[in-house]
Write a protein that holds these residues in place. Structure first.
Motif, PDB file in Angstrom:
ATOM      1  N   ASP A  26       1.266  -1.492   0.000  1.00  0.00           N
ATOM      2  CA  ASP A  26       0.240  -0.118  -0.223  1.00  0.00           C
ATOM      3  C   ASP A  26       0.805   1.772   0.392  1.00  0.00           C
ATOM      4  O   ASP A  26       0.732   2.318   0.590  1.00  0.00           O
ATOM      5  N   ASP A  27       2.486   1.233  -0.205  1.00  0.00           N
ATOM      6  CA  ASP A  27       2.484   1.943   0.095  1.00  0.00           C
ATOM      7  C   ASP A  27       2.268   3.203  -1.891  1.00  0.00           C
ATOM      8  O   ASP A  27       2.427   2.820  -2.537  1.00  0.00           O
ATOM      9  N   PRO A  28       1.866   4.709  -1.449  1.00  0.00           N
ATOM     10  CA  PRO A  28       1.926   5.573  -2.462  1.00  0.00           C
ATOM     11  C   PRO A  28       2.822   5.037  -3.469  1.00  0.00           C
ATOM     12  O   PRO A  28       2.037   6.122  -5.021  1.00  0.00           O
ATOM     13  N   SER A  29       3.720   5.484  -2.926  1.00  0.00           N
ATOM     14  CA  SER A  29       4.961   5.082  -4.133  1.00  0.00           C
ATOM     15  C   SER A  29       4.770   4.658  -5.311  1.00  0.00           C
ATOM     16  O   SER A  29       5.022   4.147  -6.912  1.00  0.00           O
ATOM     17  N   PHE A  30       4.733   3.223  -4.514  1.00  0.00           N
ATOM     18  CA  PHE A  30       4.295   1.716  -5.276  1.00  0.00           C
ATOM     19  C   PHE A  30       3.144   2.088  -6.049  1.00  0.00           C
ATOM     20  O   PHE A  30       3.387   1.579  -7.739  1.00  0.00           O
ATOM     21  N   ILE A  31       1.817   2.455  -5.457  1.00  0.00           N
ATOM     22  CA  ILE A  31       0.715   2.144  -6.443  1.00  0.00           C
ATOM     23  C   ILE A  31       0.724   3.016  -7.239  1.00  0.00           C
ATOM     24  O   ILE A  31       0.433   2.961  -8.242  1.00  0.00           O
ATOM     25  N   TRP A  33       3.952   4.524  -9.053  1.00  0.00           N
ATOM     26  CA  TRP A  33       4.423   3.278 -10.399  1.00  0.00           C
ATOM     27  C   TRP A  33       2.822   2.710 -11.286  1.00  0.00           C
ATOM     28  O   TRP A  33       3.405   2.482 -11.958  1.00  0.00           O
ATOM     29  N   GLN A  34       2.634   1.918 -10.293  1.00  0.00           N
ATOM     30  CA  GLN A  34       1.737   1.143 -11.008  1.00  0.00           C
ATOM     31  C   GLN A  34       0.639   1.322 -12.035  1.00  0.00           C
ATOM     32  O   GLN A  34      -0.355   1.027 -12.616  1.00  0.00           O
ATOM     33  N   GLY A  35       0.710   3.057 -12.216  1.00  0.00           N
ATOM     34  CA  GLY A  35      -0.761   3.384 -12.183  1.00  0.00           C
ATOM     35  C   GLY A  35      -2.079   4.644 -11.858  1.00  0.00           C
ATOM     36  O   GLY A  35      -2.442   5.031 -12.369  1.00  0.00           O
ATOM     37  N   GLY A  36      -1.459   4.310 -10.534  1.00  0.00           N
ATOM     38  CA  GLY A  36      -2.602   4.507  -9.388  1.00  0.00           C
ATOM     39  C   GLY A  36      -2.025   6.711  -9.434  1.00  0.00           C
ATOM     40  O   GLY A  36      -1.730   7.304 -10.221  1.00  0.00           O
ATOM     41  N   PRO A  37      -2.993   6.715  -8.506  1.00  0.00           N
ATOM     42  CA  PRO A  37      -2.620   8.600  -8.254  1.00  0.00           C
ATOM     43  C   PRO A  37      -1.815   8.814  -8.385  1.00  0.00           C
ATOM     44  O   PRO A  37      -0.681   8.273  -7.831  1.00  0.00           O
ATOM     45  N   PRO A  38      -0.898  10.446  -8.885  1.00  0.00           N
ATOM     46  CA  PRO A  38       0.067  10.603  -8.773  1.00  0.00           C
ATOM     47  C   PRO A  38       0.753  10.740  -6.945  1.00  0.00           C
ATOM     48  O   PRO A  38      -0.496  11.273  -6.152  1.00  0.00           O
ATOM     49  N   THR A  73       8.814 -10.129  -9.689  1.00  0.00           N
ATOM     50  CA  THR A  73       7.142  -9.280  -8.693  1.00  0.00           C
ATOM     51  C   THR A  73       7.516  -8.180  -9.533  1.00  0.00           C
ATOM     52  O   THR A  73       8.729  -6.751  -9.826  1.00  0.00           O
ATOM     53  N   ASP A  74       6.147  -7.562  -9.107  1.00  0.00           N
ATOM     54  CA  ASP A  74       5.730  -5.971 -10.148  1.00  0.00           C
ATOM     55  C   ASP A  74       6.651  -5.426  -8.886  1.00  0.00           C
ATOM     56  O   ASP A  74       7.571  -3.884  -8.791  1.00  0.00           O
ATOM     57  N   TYR A  75       6.330  -5.564  -7.439  1.00  0.00           N
ATOM     58  CA  TYR A  75       7.362  -4.905  -5.942  1.00  0.00           C
ATOM     59  C   TYR A  75       8.869  -4.801  -7.099  1.00  0.00           C
ATOM     60  O   TYR A  75       9.632  -3.934  -6.288  1.00  0.00           O
ATOM     61  N   ILE A  76       9.532  -5.687  -7.482  1.00  0.00           N
ATOM     62  CA  ILE A  76      10.907  -5.859  -7.431  1.00  0.00           C
ATOM     63  C   ILE A  76      11.425  -4.689  -8.560  1.00  0.00           C
ATOM     64  O   ILE A  76      11.730  -4.128  -8.678  1.00  0.00           O
ATOM     65  N   ARG A  77      10.441  -4.913  -9.604  1.00  0.00           N
ATOM     66  CA  ARG A  77      10.352  -3.894 -10.814  1.00  0.00           C
ATOM     67  C   ARG A  77      10.355  -2.497 -10.307  1.00  0.00           C
ATOM     68  O   ARG A  77      11.420  -1.321 -10.632  1.00  0.00           O
ATOM     69  N   PHE A  78       9.767  -2.346  -9.465  1.00  0.00           N
ATOM     70  CA  PHE A  78       9.389  -0.874  -8.521  1.00  0.00           C
ATOM     71  C   PHE A  78      10.596  -0.192  -7.928  1.00  0.00           C
ATOM     72  O   PHE A  78      11.044   0.575  -8.763  1.00  0.00           O
ATOM     73  N   GLU A  79      11.379  -1.172  -6.946  1.00  0.00           N
ATOM     74  CA  GLU A  79      11.922  -0.793  -6.304  1.00  0.00           C
ATOM     75  C   GLU A  79      13.706  -0.939  -7.546  1.00  0.00           C
ATOM     76  O   GLU A  79      14.056   0.171  -6.933  1.00  0.00           O
TER      77      GLU A  79
END
Length: 166
Positions: A26-31, A33-38, A73-79
């Protein structure tokens, strides 16, 4: 003692081993990055850069190693995508090791930081990656286990600049 205090009192080294494939979903930065709210990461990065920069100015070498499953995983891609701006620019050295290359290494069951070769901070997460808390120890046997594990990973791991996501 808070994490910031532990790093602020470090004199020569701080090493961090990460072994999970997902953290804080639920990290806003990760969300974002996934295309969620800026989400503006400027303040978060500035605070981390100040913390690591202060440590580096005292001569503390900060290293982070990540053991990851492949395909990632997507999270590791984000990291991976934020490591340059968040960690490298701050002054950390970061390496990555595919989990398959760690099978013959004895590793603690949890992520950890070791400060100045005498204080270990274990971090605990639930199965989905939500942070549950931490535990501190100066037990020499645990310190040695963590440092030995970290150095074994570090020796095999690939520098961030060369690690390609699979």
């Amino acid at each position: 003692m808070t994490f910031d205090e532990m790093l602020a009192t470090a004199r020569h080294s701080a090493v961090h081993l990460e072994m999970r494939d997902t953290y804080v979903p639920d990290d806003p930065s990760f969300i974002s990055w996934q295309g969620g709210p800026p989400y503006d990461r400027t303040e978060r990065e500035r605070d981390w850069h100040r913390l690591i920069g202060d440590a580096r100015s005292r001569g503390v070498h900060v290293r982070r190693a990540r053991v990851v499953s492949e395909p990632v995983t997507d999270y590791i891609r984000f990291e991976h995508s934020v490591t340059d701006s968040m960690n490298i620019t701050a002054g950390e050295s970061v390496r990555w090791l595919p989990r398959r290359q760690a099978s013959d290494l004895a590793l603690p069951g949890n992520d950890f930081w070791v400060f100045d070769d005498h204080l270990v901070r274990f971090g605990f997460f639930d199965g989905e990656g939500h942070y549950l808390g931490e535990e501190l120890t100066e037990d020499p046997a645990l310190v040695k286990l963590c440092l030995t594990a970290f150095e074994a990973i570090w020796e095999r791991a690939v520098d961030h600049s060369e690690y390609k996501l699979v």
